[in-house]
Design a protein around this motif. Structure first.
Motif, PDB file in Angstrom:
ATOM      1  N   GLN A 119       0.830  -1.196   0.000  1.00 47.78           N
ATOM      2  CA  GLN A 119       0.000   0.000   0.000  1.00 47.78           C
ATOM      3  C   GLN A 119       0.873   1.258   0.000  1.00 47.78           C
ATOM      4  O   GLN A 119       0.633   2.201  -0.745  1.00 47.78           O
ATOM      5  N   THR A 120       1.888   1.245   0.847  1.00 50.62           N
ATOM      6  CA  THR A 120       2.804   2.383   0.929  1.00 50.62           C
ATOM      7  C   THR A 120       3.613   2.534  -0.353  1.00 50.62           C
ATOM      8  O   THR A 120       3.772   3.658  -0.871  1.00 50.62           O
ATOM      9  N   GLU A 121       4.100   1.423  -0.846  1.00 51.79           N
ATOM     10  CA  GLU A 121       4.908   1.472  -2.068  1.00 51.79           C
ATOM     11  C   GLU A 121       4.093   1.963  -3.254  1.00 51.79           C
ATOM     12  O   GLU A 121       4.586   2.738  -4.088  1.00 51.79           O
ATOM     13  N   ALA A 122       2.827   1.530  -3.341  1.00 46.89           N
ATOM     14  CA  ALA A 122       1.964   1.962  -4.438  1.00 46.89           C
ATOM     15  C   ALA A 122       1.686   3.456  -4.353  1.00 46.89           C
ATOM     16  O   ALA A 122       1.703   4.177  -5.360  1.00 46.89           O
ATOM     17  N   ALA A 123       1.445   3.948  -3.116  1.00 45.26           N
ATOM     18  CA  ALA A 123       1.172   5.372  -2.927  1.00 45.26           C
ATOM     19  C   ALA A 123       2.394   6.210  -3.285  1.00 45.26           C
ATOM     20  O   ALA A 123       2.280   7.266  -3.915  1.00 45.26           O
ATOM     21  N   TYR A 130       3.243  12.249   1.704  1.00 43.29           N
ATOM     22  CA  TYR A 130       3.271  11.424   2.913  1.00 43.29           C
ATOM     23  C   TYR A 130       2.049  11.667   3.799  1.00 43.29           C
ATOM     24  O   TYR A 130       1.407  10.714   4.259  1.00 43.29           O
ATOM     25  N   LYS A 131       1.710  12.944   4.022  1.00 42.01           N
ATOM     26  CA  LYS A 131       0.574  13.255   4.891  1.00 42.01           C
ATOM     27  C   LYS A 131      -0.724  12.697   4.334  1.00 42.01           C
ATOM     28  O   LYS A 131      -1.541  12.115   5.057  1.00 42.01           O
ATOM     29  N   SER A 132      -0.933  12.862   3.041  1.00 45.37           N
ATOM     30  CA  SER A 132      -2.158  12.355   2.412  1.00 45.37           C
ATOM     31  C   SER A 132      -2.188  10.831   2.442  1.00 45.37           C
ATOM     32  O   SER A 132      -3.239  10.221   2.654  1.00 45.37           O
ATOM     33  N   ASN A 136      -5.246   9.200   4.414  1.00 44.46           N
ATOM     34  CA  ASN A 136      -6.298   8.644   3.565  1.00 44.46           C
ATOM     35  C   ASN A 136      -6.141   7.172   3.203  1.00 44.46           C
ATOM     36  O   ASN A 136      -7.105   6.536   2.771  1.00 44.46           O
ATOM     37  N   ILE A 137      -4.926   6.635   3.375  1.00 45.57           N
ATOM     38  CA  ILE A 137      -4.692   5.250   2.959  1.00 45.57           C
ATOM     39  C   ILE A 137      -4.289   4.351   4.130  1.00 45.57           C
ATOM     40  O   ILE A 137      -4.936   3.331   4.398  1.00 45.57           O
ATOM     41  N   ILE A 138      -3.216   4.729   4.818  1.00 50.85           N
ATOM     42  CA  ILE A 138      -2.655   3.848   5.840  1.00 50.85           C
ATOM     43  C   ILE A 138      -3.464   3.855   7.139  1.00 50.85           C
ATOM     44  O   ILE A 138      -3.878   2.799   7.629  1.00 50.85           O
ATOM     45  N   LEU A 139      -3.696   5.062   7.706  1.00 49.61           N
ATOM     46  CA  LEU A 139      -4.384   5.137   9.002  1.00 49.61           C
ATOM     47  C   LEU A 139      -5.788   4.540   8.982  1.00 49.61           C
ATOM     48  O   LEU A 139      -6.163   3.833   9.928  1.00 49.61           O
ATOM     49  N   PRO A 140      -6.623   4.791   7.944  1.00 50.97           N
ATOM     50  CA  PRO A 140      -7.958   4.169   7.935  1.00 50.97           C
ATOM     51  C   PRO A 140      -7.900   2.649   8.005  1.00 50.97           C
ATOM     52  O   PRO A 140      -8.707   2.023   8.704  1.00 50.97           O
ATOM     53  N   GLN A 141      -6.946   2.042   7.303  1.00 54.22           N
ATOM     54  CA  GLN A 141      -6.809   0.586   7.356  1.00 54.22           C
ATOM     55  C   GLN A 141      -6.293   0.132   8.719  1.00 54.22           C
ATOM     56  O   GLN A 141      -6.741  -0.889   9.257  1.00 54.22           O
ATOM     57  N   ALA A 142      -5.376   0.905   9.277  1.00 57.81           N
ATOM     58  CA  ALA A 142      -4.824   0.551  10.585  1.00 57.81           C
ATOM     59  C   ALA A 142      -5.894   0.621  11.667  1.00 57.81           C
ATOM     60  O   ALA A 142      -5.992  -0.278  12.513  1.00 57.81           O
ATOM     61  N   ILE A 143      -6.703   1.688  11.640  1.00 60.66           N
ATOM     62  CA  ILE A 143      -7.748   1.860  12.648  1.00 60.66           C
ATOM     63  C   ILE A 143      -8.732   0.709  12.600  1.00 60.66           C
ATOM     64  O   ILE A 143      -9.186   0.204  13.641  1.00 60.66           O
ATOM     65  N   LYS A 144      -9.076   0.274  11.388  1.00 59.79           N
ATOM     66  CA  LYS A 144     -10.021  -0.834  11.250  1.00 59.79           C
ATOM     67  C   LYS A 144      -9.456  -2.109  11.877  1.00 59.79           C
ATOM     68  O   LYS A 144     -10.187  -2.890  12.504  1.00 59.79           O
ATOM     69  N   ASN A 145      -8.150  -2.305  11.752  1.00 56.64           N
ATOM     70  CA  ASN A 145      -7.521  -3.512  12.295  1.00 56.64           C
ATOM     71  C   ASN A 145      -7.365  -3.468  13.811  1.00 56.64           C
ATOM     72  O   ASN A 145      -7.396  -4.513  14.474  1.00 56.64           O
TER      73      ASN A 145
END
Length: 219
Positions: A119-123, A130-132, A136-145
């Motif tokens: 996910q990070t590599e694709a972004a 980095y902030k976006s 918008n990508i990493i934190l939402p997935q992390a919070i769900k987990n």
């Protein structure tokens, strides 16, 4: 067994008011803990050594010392140094919020690290800032987990909130102590307080399961 619960009946409304008082400062503490904890988690995964060290020291201090000690420092020791008294409510929010941030930071850090590196590599390949990327990508997935772990932290704070009774904050435990001193009977009001805490934790646990289930089905 010499039990007489009828004596606490007139005090039930007084003790029930402690539910709102307790949830008010616990909710504020978890919000503060989540915000500061998120910032600390980002500092721990950054490539800037100074930020990593600061975050690690913060976590070490607040996880390595008793919560009741932190609470008493804010309520008794800080006013000695500053000359300004801190109300029990403010002391409770500061102690519980800052303490929770140390634990939340580790939970969020673990959640971020668990997100697929692709996910990070694709972004980064797409040129996403980095902030976006984090927002918008990493934190939402992390919070769900990590939602179950965050709910567990909220439940833990709710149970540990009884500690604030030592500084005179009128939470559930303090009100039970007042009732016990008034009627010269402690078992009944303390048992009633225990039932209230159990019901609160049970409701929070079921609420957490509902939220977790909905987020799982939203995938």
């Amino acid at each position: 067994m010499n039990l007489d619960f009828s004596q606490i009946v007139p005090y039930i409304p007084f003790m029930l008011e402690g539910i709102w008082v307790t949830l008010k400062f616990v909710s504020a503490s978890i919000v503060i803990g989540f915000i500061i904890g998120t910032l600390l988690a980002l500092c721990k995964i950054t490539k800037i050594p100074v930020l990593k060290v600061i975050a690690d020291i913060y976590t070490s201090i607040f996880r390595g010392t008793p919560l009741i000690l932190q609470l008493m420092i804010f309520y008794f020791a800080v006013p000695q140094l500053t000359g300004y008294d801190i109300e029990p409510f403010s002391s409770a929010i500061l102690a519980f919020g800052l303490n929770s941030a140390a634990y939340v930071s580790e939970i969020i850090r673990a959640g971020i690290m668990a997100v697929d590196k692709g996910q990070t590599e694709a972004a980064q390949a797409l040129g996403v800032p980095y902030k976006s990327m984090m927002a918008n990508i990493i934190l939402p997935q992390a919070i769900k987990n990590i939602l179950p772990a965050l709910m567990n932290e909220f439940i833990t704070l709710t149970k540990e909130s009884a500690i604030v009774s030592v500084i005179g904050y009128l939470d559930i435990m303090r009100r039970a102590q007042i009732v016990g001193a008034d009627i010269y009977r402690n078992f009944e009001p303390l048992l009633f307080a225990g039932v209230i805490y159990w019901l609160m934790v049970y409701v929070l646990t079921q609420l957490g399961k509902v939220v977790e289930r909905r987020m799982r089905y939203s995938d």
